[in-house]
Enzyme design. Sequence first.
Site, short mmCIF file in Angstrom:
data_model
loop_
_atom_site.label_atom_id
_atom_site.label_comp_id
_atom_site.label_asym_id
_atom_site.label_seq_id
_atom_site.Cartn_x
_atom_site.Cartn_y
_atom_site.Cartn_z
N ASP A 15 0.81 -1.23 0.00
CA ASP A 15 0.00 0.00 0.00
C ASP A 15 0.84 1.27 0.00
O ASP A 15 0.44 2.31 0.54
CB ASP A 15 -0.96 0.01 1.21
CG ASP A 15 -1.84 -1.20 1.22
OD1 ASP A 15 -2.19 -1.69 0.13
OD2 ASP A 15 -2.19 -1.68 2.32
N LYS A 18 1.87 2.08 -5.13
CA LYS A 18 2.41 1.50 -6.38
C LYS A 18 1.47 1.78 -7.55
O LYS A 18 1.91 2.08 -8.66
CB LYS A 18 2.61 -0.02 -6.23
CG LYS A 18 3.61 -0.40 -5.16
CD LYS A 18 3.70 -1.90 -4.98
CE LYS A 18 2.46 -2.53 -4.38
NZ LYS A 18 2.18 -2.11 -2.99
N GLY A 19 0.15 1.65 -7.29
CA GLY A 19 -0.83 1.82 -8.38
C GLY A 19 -0.67 3.15 -9.07
O GLY A 19 -0.66 3.23 -10.30
N LYS A 20 -0.51 4.21 -8.29
CA LYS A 20 -0.38 5.54 -8.88
C LYS A 20 0.91 5.64 -9.70
O LYS A 20 0.91 6.19 -10.81
CB LYS A 20 -0.39 6.60 -7.77
CG LYS A 20 -0.07 7.97 -8.30
CD LYS A 20 -0.14 9.04 -7.26
CE LYS A 20 0.58 10.26 -7.80
NZ LYS A 20 0.47 11.41 -6.93
N GLY A 42 -4.32 -4.46 -3.77
CA GLY A 42 -5.33 -3.42 -4.02
C GLY A 42 -4.58 -2.18 -4.45
O GLY A 42 -3.97 -1.52 -3.62
N HIS A 43 -4.54 -1.91 -5.75
CA HIS A 43 -3.75 -0.80 -6.29
C HIS A 43 -4.69 0.29 -6.77
O HIS A 43 -5.50 0.07 -7.66
CB HIS A 43 -2.86 -1.30 -7.44
CG HIS A 43 -1.84 -2.31 -7.00
ND1 HIS A 43 -1.01 -2.98 -7.85
CD2 HIS A 43 -1.53 -2.78 -5.76
CE1 HIS A 43 -0.22 -3.79 -7.17
NE2 HIS A 43 -0.53 -3.70 -5.90
N THR A 134 -5.68 -11.48 3.72
CA THR A 134 -6.79 -10.83 3.04
C THR A 134 -7.94 -11.81 2.77
O THR A 134 -8.94 -11.43 2.17
CB THR A 134 -6.32 -10.25 1.69
OG1 THR A 134 -5.78 -11.33 0.91
CG2 THR A 134 -5.24 -9.19 1.88
N GLN A 229 2.20 -6.18 -3.21
CA GLN A 229 2.60 -6.23 -1.81
C GLN A 229 3.87 -5.39 -1.61
O GLN A 229 4.11 -4.49 -2.40
CB GLN A 229 2.81 -7.68 -1.34
CG GLN A 229 1.52 -8.48 -1.20
CD GLN A 229 0.97 -8.99 -2.50
OE1 GLN A 229 1.66 -9.63 -3.25
NE2 GLN A 229 -0.30 -8.73 -2.77
N GLY A 307 -10.77 -3.16 3.30
CA GLY A 307 -11.38 -2.05 4.04
C GLY A 307 -10.93 -1.95 5.48
O GLY A 307 -11.39 -1.09 6.23
N ARG A 308 -9.99 -2.84 5.88
CA ARG A 308 -9.53 -2.80 7.29
C ARG A 308 -8.74 -1.53 7.56
O ARG A 308 -8.01 -1.05 6.68
CB ARG A 308 -8.60 -3.99 7.57
CG ARG A 308 -9.29 -5.33 7.61
CD ARG A 308 -8.30 -6.46 7.84
NE ARG A 308 -7.45 -6.70 6.69
CZ ARG A 308 -6.49 -7.60 6.66
NH1 ARG A 308 -6.23 -8.33 7.73
NH2 ARG A 308 -5.76 -7.78 5.58
N ASP A 338 2.48 14.84 1.21
CA ASP A 338 1.47 15.85 1.58
C ASP A 338 0.76 15.51 2.89
O ASP A 338 0.31 16.40 3.61
CB ASP A 338 0.43 15.99 0.45
CG ASP A 338 -0.16 14.65 0.03
OD1 ASP A 338 0.62 13.76 -0.34
OD2 ASP A 338 -1.40 14.48 0.10
N GLY A 420 -0.23 14.32 -3.71
CA GLY A 420 -1.69 14.14 -3.74
C GLY A 420 -1.99 12.86 -4.50
O GLY A 420 -1.11 12.30 -5.15
#
Length: 440
Positions: A15, A18-20, A42-43, A134, A229, A307-308, A338, A420
């Site tokens: 988390d 990485k996705g961004k 979850g990216h 998960t 991960q 959602g944890r 930020d 951001g």
Amino acid sequence: MTASSSTVLGLQWGDEGKGKVIDLLAAQTDVVVRCQGGANAGHTVVVGGRKTVLHLLPSGILHEAADCVIGNGVVVDPLELAKELDQLAAGGCVVEGPRNRLTVSDRAHLVLPCHVALDAASEAAKGAGKVGTTLRGIGPCYTDKASRSGLRTGELRDLTTFERRLREHLAHTNRVLAGVYQAAPLDIDAQVARYLPACRRLAPLVADTTGFLHRQMAAGKRFLFEGAQGVLLDLDHGTYPFVTSSCTGVGGIIAGSGLSHRQLGQVIGVVKAYSTRVGGGPFLTELPDPQGEILRKRGGEYGATTGRPRRCGWLDLVAVRFAGRLNGVDAIALTKLDILTGEPVIPVCVAYELDGRRIDTIPSRLDDLARCTPVYESLPGWAESLAKCRKRADLPANARSYVERIEAITGIPVGWIGVGPGRDEVISETAAGAALAEAA
Ligand code: GDP
Ligand code: IMO
Ligand code: MG
């Protein structure tokens, strides 16, 4: 080394953002490849204020020009994949069809309904010592892979034989669920009826991705390898047993794609400006609530998959340096700087103390780690918003010093700074990053 290709890894406990970073780099990429993990990932990608969370699909999927590949090292749940494809299509991003943009390796293992049931049963049996997985069936699927009893996507070519093997697998799991865990059995007919339609949908996407990737590489295409991960969740190098079940570093990229180390291009390590962890396991710089809650609220630190609430704490540079060294990281993409705005003083962990001795790496044993205390350096904070900063020089002086301290302690240049969640909310200094790397 392929100069125009990149490998993106998380250098903490997942988390990191990485996705961004992958979405940003995918704009200059021809092929995006996921290589390990599964729908435990979850990216998040935010484009024009709209948020998309990707679990199995590579985060480059929002770029229509990119070909996306799910490599042999990924564990694929056809039900999760179908759900994700439907969600994307509902938002106007069509993946399947005449210009099919997704190929799934015929060597990838399938996450079966039994794996999800076994994940839940095994976690329940561990009680307070549970890993906090998960519950996506990841561990049991990799267990079957290693014990050579898994089912692979390539078997979907013959659905009659596949159904027989699926039923055998379910019957075997029911004996384990009853005998080992005293858990309720799965209804075999109902599970098959639920699972097979998703397998039929997956079947036409399955191909020899290793051959495809070799041909694309030979044609000079630009690659982006998407890690899932984080390195501290690595099966070998992470805080075992509180880890995931795959190799989350460059080793996982190589084994999980079928390409060689020469083809990884630059290795980018994504680091959040503070630390988070979901699930159990040691976390030395964790802030107890209510201080942790302040970071959680400000950073929106709730799991993108489950959602944890994520556990939050200060930046652990011992962990980041360790993760960077393990993977030959060329540059750091620092995210969520930020979120630290408004903290008067920001502690960063620069060493651990174990039994009165100062150490600069992570001990392998949990009992040693439990006796470690973090050694902090306190850095001055800043109050100004970073939202409009697009060059490092735009940052307040203390924010710049924070970044420079990370570079000095890890020995890795920072090439990107996130200010951001949006695609454009980034300071990109790859040229500066390259110059720093040369000087190092
Ligand atoms: P991943 O699993 O590494 O892709 O990270 P996640 O998507 O699970 O979590 C990262 C979260 O941080 C997401 O909600 C992103 O939208 C958000 N994010 C990424 N970079 C930044 C940043 O620089 N600033 C802020 N405020 N949010 C960011
Ligand atoms: P991304 O790719 C954060 C954690 C789980 C649990 C442990 C084992 O979004 O960074 P598993 O289901 O893999 O058997 O769970 O690993 N975990 C993650 N934590 N981000 C992830 O992925 C994670 N994938 C697994 O919370 O502690
Ligand atoms: Mg995530």
